[in-house]
Design a protein around this motif. Sequence first.
Motif, short mmCIF file in Angstrom:
data_model
loop_
_atom_site.label_atom_id
_atom_site.label_comp_id
_atom_site.label_asym_id
_atom_site.label_seq_id
_atom_site.Cartn_x
_atom_site.Cartn_y
_atom_site.Cartn_z
N CYS A 99 0.85 -1.20 0.00
CA CYS A 99 0.00 0.00 0.00
C CYS A 99 0.88 1.25 0.00
O CYS A 99 1.79 1.39 0.82
CB CYS A 99 -0.91 0.00 1.23
SG CYS A 99 -1.87 1.52 1.42
N GLU A 100 0.61 2.16 -0.92
CA GLU A 100 1.40 3.40 -0.99
C GLU A 100 1.13 4.34 0.18
O GLU A 100 1.87 5.27 0.43
CB GLU A 100 1.14 4.12 -2.31
CG GLU A 100 -0.29 4.56 -2.49
CD GLU A 100 -0.59 5.06 -3.90
OE1 GLU A 100 -1.41 5.98 -4.02
OE2 GLU A 100 -0.02 4.52 -4.86
N ASN A 101 0.05 4.08 0.91
CA ASN A 101 -0.30 4.90 2.08
C ASN A 101 -0.03 4.18 3.39
O ASN A 101 -0.58 4.56 4.42
CB ASN A 101 -1.79 5.29 2.00
CG ASN A 101 -2.11 6.10 0.77
OD1 ASN A 101 -1.45 7.08 0.47
ND2 ASN A 101 -3.11 5.66 0.02
N ILE A 104 0.71 6.21 6.76
CA ILE A 104 -0.38 6.98 7.37
C ILE A 104 -1.52 6.05 7.82
O ILE A 104 -2.23 6.36 8.77
CB ILE A 104 -0.90 8.09 6.42
CG1 ILE A 104 -1.78 9.07 7.20
CG2 ILE A 104 -1.62 7.52 5.22
CD1 ILE A 104 -2.13 10.33 6.46
N CYS A 105 -1.66 4.90 7.16
CA CYS A 105 -2.70 3.94 7.56
C CYS A 105 -2.31 3.14 8.80
O CYS A 105 -3.15 2.58 9.48
CB CYS A 105 -3.00 2.98 6.41
SG CYS A 105 -3.84 3.75 5.01
N LEU A 125 -8.37 10.71 1.38
CA LEU A 125 -7.20 9.96 0.93
C LEU A 125 -7.63 9.05 -0.22
O LEU A 125 -8.67 8.41 -0.14
CB LEU A 125 -6.66 9.11 2.08
CG LEU A 125 -5.44 8.28 1.75
CD1 LEU A 125 -4.18 9.12 1.89
CD2 LEU A 125 -5.36 7.07 2.64
N CYS A 127 -7.52 5.77 -1.87
CA CYS A 127 -7.20 4.41 -1.44
C CYS A 127 -7.35 3.47 -2.62
O CYS A 127 -8.42 3.44 -3.24
CB CYS A 127 -8.13 4.00 -0.29
SG CYS A 127 -7.95 2.28 0.21
N GLU A 135 -8.01 11.95 6.11
CA GLU A 135 -6.91 12.22 7.04
C GLU A 135 -7.45 12.92 8.27
O GLU A 135 -8.32 13.78 8.17
CB GLU A 135 -5.84 13.09 6.39
CG GLU A 135 -5.06 12.38 5.32
CD GLU A 135 -3.93 13.24 4.77
OE1 GLU A 135 -3.40 14.09 5.50
OE2 GLU A 135 -3.57 13.01 3.60
#
Length: 140
Positions: A99-101, A104-105, A125, A127, A135
């Motif tokens: 996951c590129e996030n 933050i996740c 965000l 997803c 956020e």
Amino acid sequence: MITLIGESLAKKGLVFTFYGGSNKCESCRFKRTCLNLEKGRKYTITNVKKVTHKCPLHKDGKVKTVEVEPATIRTVIESKKAYKGSTIIFRNQDCGDDCENWDICHPEGLYNDDKCKIEEIGPELVCKDGKNLIEVILSH
């Protein structure tokens, strides 16, 4: 809360994660003050005192007395649960390691089932799994 931190790090506003102490800390007379924070949590320095003590573990050889409070943490939650000022039970997002996030996740300093207050709401965000996430800044 009062704790000790390396003299070069003792700056008001510094945010740090407490990872615990070294084996050498076990015999130190300042252990109860220095190691009084919760492991894996983030803290913000709110005040720096003038008091210093010797510490062989820090590069400058000294620690300073500081006041800290739990830091706020940026993460994401489901959009439908995002109401500023409300209290939530935090859960990491269920996404894969690719996951590129991911950061933050799965924020450092928060654990599943932490009771948190939503301090601020930010942008939505994107997803890749199609979840409606937004956020937020949380305090715990």
